[in-house]
Design a protein around this motif. Structure first.
Motif, mmCIF file in Angstrom:
data_model
loop_
_atom_site.group_PDB
_atom_site.id
_atom_site.type_symbol
_atom_site.label_atom_id
_atom_site.label_comp_id
_atom_site.label_asym_id
_atom_site.label_seq_id
_atom_site.Cartn_x
_atom_site.Cartn_y
_atom_site.Cartn_z
ATOM 1 N N TYR A 98 -8.478 4.709 1.077
ATOM 2 C CA TYR A 98 -7.403 4.564 1.580
ATOM 3 C C TYR A 98 -5.519 4.147 1.057
ATOM 4 C CZ TYR A 98 -10.132 7.042 4.796
ATOM 5 O OH TYR A 98 -11.740 7.536 5.046
ATOM 6 N N SER A 99 -4.554 4.696 0.623
ATOM 7 C CA SER A 99 -3.201 4.244 -0.307
ATOM 8 C C SER A 99 -2.138 4.113 0.757
ATOM 9 C CB SER A 99 -3.215 4.882 -0.959
ATOM 10 O OG SER A 99 -2.452 4.374 -1.335
ATOM 11 N N PHE A 100 -1.279 3.168 1.350
ATOM 12 C CA PHE A 100 -0.654 2.878 2.011
ATOM 13 C C PHE A 100 0.789 2.575 1.367
ATOM 14 C CE2 PHE A 100 -4.265 2.247 4.242
ATOM 15 C CZ PHE A 100 -3.586 3.395 5.274
ATOM 16 N N ASP A 101 1.964 2.826 1.602
ATOM 17 C CA ASP A 101 2.830 2.297 0.857
ATOM 18 C C ASP A 101 2.484 0.304 1.562
ATOM 19 O OD1 ASP A 101 6.156 1.455 1.416
ATOM 20 O OD2 ASP A 101 5.550 2.569 -0.620
ATOM 21 N N LEU A 102 2.601 0.056 0.573
ATOM 22 C CA LEU A 102 2.698 -0.975 0.280
ATOM 23 C C LEU A 102 3.740 -2.335 1.370
ATOM 24 C CD1 LEU A 102 1.575 -3.645 -0.441
ATOM 25 C CD2 LEU A 102 2.621 -4.504 -2.677
ATOM 26 N N ILE A 103 5.247 -1.280 1.441
ATOM 27 C CA ILE A 103 6.182 -1.769 2.710
ATOM 28 C C ILE A 103 5.534 -1.761 4.425
ATOM 29 C CG2 ILE A 103 7.483 0.333 2.824
ATOM 30 C CD1 ILE A 103 9.442 -3.002 3.003
ATOM 31 N N ASP A 104 4.961 -0.863 4.264
ATOM 32 C CA ASP A 104 4.291 0.247 5.437
ATOM 33 C C ASP A 104 3.405 -1.400 5.868
ATOM 34 O OD1 ASP A 104 5.049 2.031 5.685
ATOM 35 O OD2 ASP A 104 4.042 2.968 4.850
ATOM 36 N N VAL A 105 2.304 -1.884 5.306
ATOM 37 C CA VAL A 105 1.328 -3.016 5.449
ATOM 38 C C VAL A 105 2.097 -4.077 5.486
ATOM 39 C CG1 VAL A 105 -0.833 -3.945 3.986
ATOM 40 C CG2 VAL A 105 -0.546 -1.080 3.931
ATOM 41 N N VAL A 106 3.031 -4.598 4.921
ATOM 42 C CA VAL A 106 3.470 -5.952 5.142
ATOM 43 C C VAL A 106 4.334 -5.766 6.282
ATOM 44 C CG1 VAL A 106 5.438 -6.844 4.382
ATOM 45 C CG2 VAL A 106 4.195 -6.327 2.822
ATOM 46 N N VAL A 107 4.588 -4.881 7.072
ATOM 47 C CA VAL A 107 5.588 -4.438 8.182
ATOM 48 C C VAL A 107 3.986 -4.550 9.842
ATOM 49 C CG1 VAL A 107 6.546 -3.142 9.830
ATOM 50 C CG2 VAL A 107 7.318 -3.144 7.633
ATOM 51 N N GLN A 108 3.249 -4.684 9.169
ATOM 52 C CA GLN A 108 2.024 -4.726 10.693
ATOM 53 C C GLN A 108 1.667 -6.147 10.082
ATOM 54 O OE1 GLN A 108 -1.234 -2.177 8.691
ATOM 55 N NE2 GLN A 108 -0.225 -0.426 8.656
ATOM 56 N N GLY A 109 2.097 -7.421 9.701
ATOM 57 C CA GLY A 109 1.707 -8.295 9.114
ATOM 58 C C GLY A 109 0.232 -8.426 9.094
#
Length: 129
Positions: A98-109
């Protein structure tokens, strides 16, 4: 304009190293000998250069390509990769990646808990739990 930063891993010596860019050529340093290696030397392939994503984790630590991020539940370790001109956070599930935009993961904390060179076991342990 953001500063473009890198870090360098010496795969042969298994430690962080120095690099420099001179006239468009990247050189890596063997910290034991102080010798700089350019692309003309076979030892050149022992080094990995990783770019900073320009983002910080929840503890304000810079995130680099090759870092391992945790979302806090210890189930999914995210590996930071740079591919096709962008940074992504990737984790392996039961059957696929699975792959996510890095900014989305960072926003998740998420936070940096290691990297693929010094802590490869972080990727294996959590996937097998």
């Amino acid at each position: 304009m953001r500063e473009i930063k890198f870090r360098c891993w010496d795969r042969f010596k298994q430690r962080w190293s120095n690099y420099k860019i001179n006239d468009g050529t990247v050189y890596f340093m063997d910290k034991n000998t102080g010798v700089w290696y350019g692309s003309y030397n076979k030892r050149y392939k022992d080094f990995n250069l990783m770019q900073c994503a320009g983002l910080n984790d929840k503890n304000d630590r810079e995130i680099y390509e090759g870092d391992i991020l945790s979302d806090g539940n210890n189930k999914k370790p995210y590996k930071v990769i740079f591919e096709n001109g962008s940074f992504r956070a990737e984790f392996e599930g039961d059957f696929e990646e699975y792959s996510f935009d890095l900014i989305d993961v960072v926003v998740q904390g998420c936070e940096v808990v290691g990297n693929i060179y010094e802590n490869p076991e972080l990727m294996e342990e959590r996937i097998n739990d």
